[in-house]
Scaffold this motif. Structure first.
Motif, PDB file in Angstrom:
ATOM      1  N   GLU A   1       0.264  -1.197  -0.010  1.00 29.35           N
ATOM      2  CA  GLU A   1      -0.274   0.265   0.049  1.00 29.35           C
ATOM      3  C   GLU A   1       0.910   1.314  -0.166  1.00 29.35           C
ATOM      4  O   GLU A   1       0.928   1.841  -0.867  1.00 29.35           O
ATOM      5  CB  GLU A   1      -1.205  -0.117   1.563  1.00 29.35           C
ATOM      6  N   TYR A   2       2.016   0.742   0.743  1.00 29.61           N
ATOM      7  CA  TYR A   2       3.372   2.009   0.630  1.00 29.61           C
ATOM      8  C   TYR A   2       4.388   2.491   0.008  1.00 29.61           C
ATOM      9  O   TYR A   2       4.630   3.383   0.089  1.00 29.61           O
ATOM     10  CB  TYR A   2       2.771   2.823   2.436  1.00 29.61           C
ATOM     11  N   ASN A   3       4.598   1.739  -0.463  1.00 31.38           N
ATOM     12  CA  ASN A   3       6.069   1.742  -1.235  1.00 31.38           C
ATOM     13  C   ASN A   3       5.780   2.918  -2.270  1.00 31.38           C
ATOM     14  O   ASN A   3       5.823   1.830  -3.539  1.00 31.38           O
ATOM     15  CB  ASN A   3       6.691   0.077  -1.500  1.00 31.38           C
ATOM     16  N   LEU A   4       5.998   3.806  -2.468  1.00 28.28           N
ATOM     17  CA  LEU A   4       5.525   4.850  -3.473  1.00 28.28           C
ATOM     18  C   LEU A   4       6.921   4.893  -3.960  1.00 28.28           C
ATOM     19  O   LEU A   4       7.022   4.856  -5.258  1.00 28.28           O
ATOM     20  CB  LEU A   4       5.101   6.014  -2.892  1.00 28.28           C
ATOM     21  N   PHE A   5       7.981   5.072  -3.646  1.00 28.35           N
ATOM     22  CA  PHE A   5       9.335   5.081  -3.977  1.00 28.35           C
ATOM     23  C   PHE A   5      10.147   4.462  -3.865  1.00 28.35           C
ATOM     24  O   PHE A   5      10.952   3.866  -2.826  1.00 28.35           O
ATOM     25  CB  PHE A   5      10.091   6.688  -3.022  1.00 28.35           C
TER      26      PHE A   5
ATOM     27  N   LEU B   1       8.187   0.137  -8.473  1.00 28.36           N
ATOM     28  CA  LEU B   1       7.040   0.620  -8.704  1.00 28.36           C
ATOM     29  C   LEU B   1       7.824   1.546 -10.408  1.00 28.36           C
ATOM     30  O   LEU B   1       6.356   1.257 -11.203  1.00 28.36           O
ATOM     31  CB  LEU B   1       7.228   2.063  -7.992  1.00 28.36           C
ATOM     32  N   ILE B   2       8.560   1.843 -10.984  1.00 25.69           N
ATOM     33  CA  ILE B   2       8.433   1.940 -12.412  1.00 25.69           C
ATOM     34  C   ILE B   2       8.498   1.042 -12.677  1.00 25.69           C
ATOM     35  O   ILE B   2       8.054   0.680 -13.937  1.00 25.69           O
ATOM     36  CB  ILE B   2      10.230   2.479 -11.865  1.00 25.69           C
ATOM     37  N   LEU B   3       9.166  -0.188 -12.566  1.00 23.60           N
ATOM     38  CA  LEU B   3       9.397  -1.646 -13.510  1.00 23.60           C
ATOM     39  C   LEU B   3       7.808  -2.413 -13.039  1.00 23.60           C
ATOM     40  O   LEU B   3       7.603  -2.525 -14.884  1.00 23.60           O
ATOM     41  CB  LEU B   3       9.897  -2.763 -12.352  1.00 23.60           C
ATOM     42  N   GLU B   4       6.802  -1.831 -12.466  1.00 19.13           N
ATOM     43  CA  GLU B   4       5.537  -1.844 -12.408  1.00 19.13           C
ATOM     44  C   GLU B   4       4.582  -1.826 -13.557  1.00 19.13           C
ATOM     45  O   GLU B   4       3.665  -2.046 -14.408  1.00 19.13           O
ATOM     46  CB  GLU B   4       4.468  -1.680 -11.260  1.00 19.13           C
ATOM     47  N   ARG B   5       5.385  -0.143 -13.362  1.00 19.67           N
ATOM     48  CA  ARG B   5       4.315   0.802 -14.454  1.00 19.67           C
ATOM     49  C   ARG B   5       4.394   0.605 -15.593  1.00 19.67           C
ATOM     50  O   ARG B   5       4.206   0.992 -16.769  1.00 19.67           O
ATOM     51  CB  ARG B   5       4.888   2.006 -13.982  1.00 19.67           C
ATOM     52  N   ASN B   6       6.037   0.202 -16.166  1.00 16.47           N
ATOM     53  CA  ASN B   6       6.384  -0.443 -17.471  1.00 16.47           C
ATOM     54  C   ASN B   6       5.887  -1.528 -17.565  1.00 16.47           C
ATOM     55  O   ASN B   6       5.402  -1.690 -19.203  1.00 16.47           O
ATOM     56  CB  ASN B   6       7.553  -0.452 -17.352  1.00 16.47           C
ATOM     57  N   LYS B   7       5.631  -2.844 -16.849  1.00 22.72           N
ATOM     58  CA  LYS B   7       5.260  -3.882 -17.189  1.00 22.72           C
ATOM     59  C   LYS B   7       3.472  -3.323 -17.652  1.00 22.72           C
ATOM     60  O   LYS B   7       2.930  -4.436 -18.698  1.00 22.72           O
ATOM     61  CB  LYS B   7       5.602  -4.359 -16.008  1.00 22.72           C
TER      62      LYS B   7
END
Length: 139
Positions: A122-126, A130-136
């Protein structure tokens, strides 16, 4: 806007990551000396050298990698689990040599890993995660 929970998670992740990173970093250049020290610590315990020696080489590498991954936020969930398992192994070793003074610090580290694991999704924003998840999800 960044929430207090997100900042709290980030600071906790960075703090425990820096602790693990630092522990591993200072031990890596002197692995043979660290191994000799650990063997000496465990010479009167029930643990045989066949267990202590490999662990003394694995521990600094594990600490270093868990630390690096937590600092950059890569494989965060897996790193929190690995960190907790390292702490459990250290707690076991500490009890085998009756080094009660170190136990508190190890329990605090274990608690950090456990609590952060609860809030990671829920809170692992930075985090690189997250970058890899967005690219995926874009591909």
């Amino acid at each position: 806007m960044i929430s207090s929970q997100q900042l709290s998670f980030l600071f906790g992740r960075l703090a425990i990551g820096m602790s693990m990173f630092g522990h591993g970093l200072v031990r890596l250049p002197k692995l043979a000396g660290f191994r000799a020290w650990m063997v000496g610590q465990f010479e009167k315990s029930i643990l045989p050298d066949i267990v202590v020696i490999p662990f003394s080489y694995i521990l600094p590498i594990a600490e270093f990698l868990v630390g690096v991954f937590l600092l950059i936020g890569l494989f965060t969930r897996q790193s929190l689990i690995a960190g907790a398992l390292v702490m459990i192994a250290l707690i076991f070793g500490t009890t085998m040599i009756e080094e009660w003074g170190s136990l508190g610090s190890q329990l605090i580290h274990a608690a950090f890993f456990s609590i952060l694991l609860i809030f990671e999704k829920e809170y692992n924003l930075f985090a690189v995660d997250l970058i890899l998840e967005r690219n995926k999800s874009v591909n």
